[in-house]
Design a protein around this motif. Sequence first.
Motif, PDB file in Angstrom:
ATOM      1  N   GLU A  88      70.935 -36.888 -13.360  1.00 30.28           N
ATOM      2  CA  GLU A  88      69.803 -36.323 -14.097  1.00 30.28           C
ATOM      3  C   GLU A  88      69.329 -37.285 -15.186  1.00 30.28           C
ATOM      4  O   GLU A  88      68.118 -37.416 -15.436  1.00 30.28           O
ATOM      5  N   GLU A  98      69.363 -25.926 -19.371  1.00 30.45           N
ATOM      6  CA  GLU A  98      69.361 -26.972 -18.347  1.00 30.45           C
ATOM      7  C   GLU A  98      70.783 -27.400 -18.004  1.00 30.45           C
ATOM      8  O   GLU A  98      71.102 -27.648 -16.830  1.00 30.45           O
ATOM      9  N   LEU A 151      72.626 -27.015 -14.380  1.00 33.88           N
ATOM     10  CA  LEU A 151      73.223 -28.193 -13.763  1.00 33.88           C
ATOM     11  C   LEU A 151      74.652 -27.909 -13.305  1.00 33.88           C
ATOM     12  O   LEU A 151      75.091 -28.364 -12.243  1.00 33.88           O
TER      13      LEU A 151
END
Length: 301
Positions: free
Chosen positions: A81, A133, A137
Amino acid sequence: MARTSLHNCPAPAKLNLFLHVTGRRPDGYHLLQSVFQLIDRADTLHFDLRDDGRIVRTTEVPGVPQEQDLIVRALHLLADEYRRRHGRAAPGMDVAIDKILPMGGGLGGGSSDAATALMVANHLWQAGLSRDELMALGLPLGADIPFFVFGETAFAEGVGEALQSVPGPDCWYVVLEPGVSVPTPAIFGAADLTRDSKPVTISDFSRYQSVHNEPVGFGKNDLQAVAARLFPPVAEAVEWLGRYGRARMTGSGACVFCALSSESKADDVLAQVPAKWKAWKAKSLAQHPLKSLLQDRCVVE
């Protein structure tokens, strides 16, 4: 100046104050309801930046090859990412771990380790991911990881990823390790597992807490009966600890816990534990200790 190391970072255990299985999705995953409670028993992780982009676990963990470790897998996801967001490789990381939480204990140790790694690496790498986030993840690696990133007592639904903050009990726990490692698939795959518990609401739990003031009185653990049947030491531990209060298995097992109103009462129970069992006390936590420690940068060495 950017930090290059963060040491003595906690990865706390959790207890399931109750755990209901309310159904099953078409993909086979079970639908759950639970309250996750953090406690102050924790693994401790140490992080040092690398300059070659590699992610290396520097501590041997018996039975867990590095490439299978949730810590390493989580950091690789974050590194991917990072590359997408910043257009360059992440710096890399050395990770050492002081492991005290048992594997197959229902305490979420591996997931907690991975969550701590995500939060610390996000900070050290200046990756810029939000809490939500990071939770998203980590979810593909383990349904408990989002809770540890969430970082506070939570009412959980779905597969454990839909979280709402809820006030938790302020108490001490005695936790018994029955000496067996319970594989989660064996419990969820059992034909006699209860899969149709009536759904409850967060207000049901909160109302019970305010009226009864019993940390472990609400609901039950639907997985406990199966684990006790397949692993008799779990049943024995529940029966023994039940002499001192409401004893319940956490997660899919094998650890069993009981809530006490004071540390001295927890010490009294610990003094009676048979030598064949490992047992310890822990205090409930309102939030993940890493939240405040990250603000103070943990302990930099």
